[in-house]
Scaffold this active site. Structure first.
Site, short mmCIF file in Angstrom:
data_model
loop_
_atom_site.label_atom_id
_atom_site.label_comp_id
_atom_site.label_asym_id
_atom_site.label_seq_id
_atom_site.Cartn_x
_atom_site.Cartn_y
_atom_site.Cartn_z
N LYS A 15 1.35 -4.91 -8.25
CA LYS A 15 0.55 -4.33 -9.04
C LYS A 15 0.70 -2.83 -9.33
O LYS A 15 0.86 -2.41 -10.56
CB LYS A 15 -0.81 -4.39 -8.36
CG LYS A 15 -1.62 -5.27 -8.20
CD LYS A 15 -3.02 -5.19 -7.61
CE LYS A 15 -3.15 -4.61 -6.39
NZ LYS A 15 -2.71 -5.36 -5.30
N ARG A 89 -12.56 -4.79 -5.65
CA ARG A 89 -11.87 -5.83 -4.82
C ARG A 89 -13.00 -6.85 -4.37
O ARG A 89 -12.56 -7.92 -3.56
CB ARG A 89 -11.46 -5.01 -3.55
CG ARG A 89 -9.95 -4.65 -3.35
CD ARG A 89 -9.80 -3.86 -2.15
NE ARG A 89 -8.23 -4.04 -1.66
CZ ARG A 89 -7.21 -3.42 -1.98
NH1 ARG A 89 -7.51 -2.42 -2.98
NH2 ARG A 89 -6.14 -3.45 -1.43
N ARG A 128 8.99 -2.24 1.80
CA ARG A 128 8.39 -1.26 1.02
C ARG A 128 8.16 0.35 1.70
O ARG A 128 8.05 0.26 2.79
CB ARG A 128 6.89 -1.72 0.49
CG ARG A 128 6.17 -0.85 0.11
CD ARG A 128 5.15 -1.21 -0.91
NE ARG A 128 3.91 -1.50 0.02
CZ ARG A 128 2.69 -1.86 -0.48
NH1 ARG A 128 2.55 -2.32 -1.78
NH2 ARG A 128 1.55 -2.11 0.20
N ARG A 161 4.12 2.47 4.97
CA ARG A 161 2.74 2.42 5.26
C ARG A 161 2.25 1.80 6.64
O ARG A 161 2.93 0.68 7.04
CB ARG A 161 2.03 1.83 4.23
CG ARG A 161 1.90 2.52 2.79
CD ARG A 161 1.49 1.87 1.71
NE ARG A 161 0.45 0.94 2.07
CZ ARG A 161 -0.40 0.47 0.89
NH1 ARG A 161 -0.04 0.51 -0.20
NH2 ARG A 161 -1.37 -0.49 1.25
N ARG A 172 -4.62 -8.65 5.69
CA ARG A 172 -4.96 -8.02 4.22
C ARG A 172 -4.93 -9.23 3.27
O ARG A 172 -5.65 -9.40 2.43
CB ARG A 172 -4.03 -7.07 3.78
CG ARG A 172 -4.33 -5.72 4.44
CD ARG A 172 -2.90 -4.63 4.34
NE ARG A 172 -2.97 -4.40 2.98
CZ ARG A 172 -1.63 -3.81 2.62
NH1 ARG A 172 -0.48 -4.05 3.75
NH2 ARG A 172 -1.21 -3.66 1.58
P1 AMP Z 1 -3.91 -0.79 -1.45
O1 AMP Z 1 -2.93 0.46 -1.34
O2 AMP Z 1 -4.58 -1.03 -2.74
O3 AMP Z 1 -3.10 -1.93 -0.91
O4 AMP Z 1 -5.04 -0.45 -0.46
C1 AMP Z 1 -4.71 -0.11 0.77
C2 AMP Z 1 -6.12 -0.06 1.76
O5 AMP Z 1 -7.13 0.81 1.04
C3 AMP Z 1 -6.95 -1.58 1.74
O6 AMP Z 1 -6.30 -2.41 2.71
C4 AMP Z 1 -8.19 -0.99 1.91
O7 AMP Z 1 -8.36 -0.74 3.46
C5 AMP Z 1 -8.19 0.42 1.14
N1 AMP Z 1 -8.87 0.09 -0.03
C6 AMP Z 1 -8.27 0.18 -1.30
N2 AMP Z 1 -8.95 0.01 -2.46
C7 AMP Z 1 -10.22 -0.33 -2.05
C8 AMP Z 1 -11.49 -1.08 -2.39
N3 AMP Z 1 -11.41 -1.34 -3.63
N4 AMP Z 1 -12.34 -1.32 -1.52
C9 AMP Z 1 -12.41 -1.20 -0.17
N5 AMP Z 1 -11.18 -0.67 0.41
C10 AMP Z 1 -10.15 -0.23 -0.33
#
Ligand code: AMP
Length: 216
Positions: A15, A89, A128, A161, A172
């Site tokens: 994404k 989400r 990554r 990360r 996740r």
């Molecule tokens: P991402 O970079 O989108 O994979 O997000 C990394 C982490 O950030 C996720 O595993 C959640 O812990 C937190 N996170 C990101 N976006 C959200 C959201 N919309 N709601 C809740 N937690 C979020």
């Protein structure tokens, strides 16, 4: 046209990477809640520490915290188009987004579901790395930086990360299936959904994305 979109899809589907490209070609703003939360965590404030603990477990940060970050960013954009990457989400967050957008008299034009198989996801997350400074994402197998460990764009240090460890990835993915995947049906009913196959190279995935966005 100022396009306003949400990008859905499991972690590691790409994404962020294809959103980054579309942002450049169409002059949009990318709002990644993951990046915003990582910035908050890096500040080391009490809120930042709480956020880091949650993210390291692969769980969701609370709606009030995430909603406030998104609302602030959207209000600051004015009439600009945007891609929301990683928000909403859950169905609750989608309802929250509708309320935020209504307050500033805006509507979504499309919701893009970026799809990739578990095999693709696990392989991508295993290689990554991300710039600690500007958030640019690289892949050590398929999208290497010009100089080892250094961001092409800003020279920042590239890091893995913490939540890309295999046990956290598993969590996740489970959370995605349970809580986020229902959004696909939710946006399909609203006639906003466009599905993109992102199992291939970035160039092919981008071509699939452009095809899915035809007419917009
Ligand atoms: P991402 O970079 O989108 O994979 O997000 C990394 C982490 O950030 C996720 O595993 C959640 O812990 C937190 N996170 C990101 N976006 C959200 C959201 N919309 N709601 C809740 N937690 C979020």
């Amino acid at each position: 046209m100022a396009l306003r979109m949400v990008f859905l899809g499991p972690p590691g589907a790409g994404k962020g990477t294809i959103a980054q490209r579309l942002v450049e070609s169409r002059g949009l703003a990318q709002i990644s809640t993951g990046d915003l939360l990582r910035e908050e965590a890096a500040k080391g404030t009490p809120l930042g520490k709480k956020v880091r603990e949650i993210m390291d477990k692969g769980a969701f940060v609370d709606d009030a915290t995430v909603g406030a970050l998104v609302e602030g960013k959207l209000k600051a954009l004015g009439g600009n188009g945007f891609i929301l990457d990683g928000f909403p989400r859950t169905v609750e967050q989608a309802e929250m987004l509708e309320k935020i957008l209504a307050k500033i008299s805006l509507k979504l034009d499309a919701v893009v579901d970026v799809e990739a198989s578990d095999e693709t996801i696990i392989s991508r997350l295993g290689s990554r790395v991300q710039c600690g400074k500007c958030g640019m994402v690289y892949n050590l197998k398929t999208l290497q930086p010009q100089e080892d460990g250094k961001c092409d764009d800003c020279g920042g240090k590239l890091v893995r990360r913490d939540d890309d460890r295999p046990e956290v990835v598993k969590m996740r993915l489970e959370t995605y299936r349970k809580k986020t995947a229902p959004l696909i049906g939710y946006y399909e009913k609203k006639k906003l959904l466009r599905v993109v196959d992102a199992n291939s190279t970035i160039e092919r995935n981008m071509a699939n994305l452009e095809k899915a966005l035809a007419g917009l």
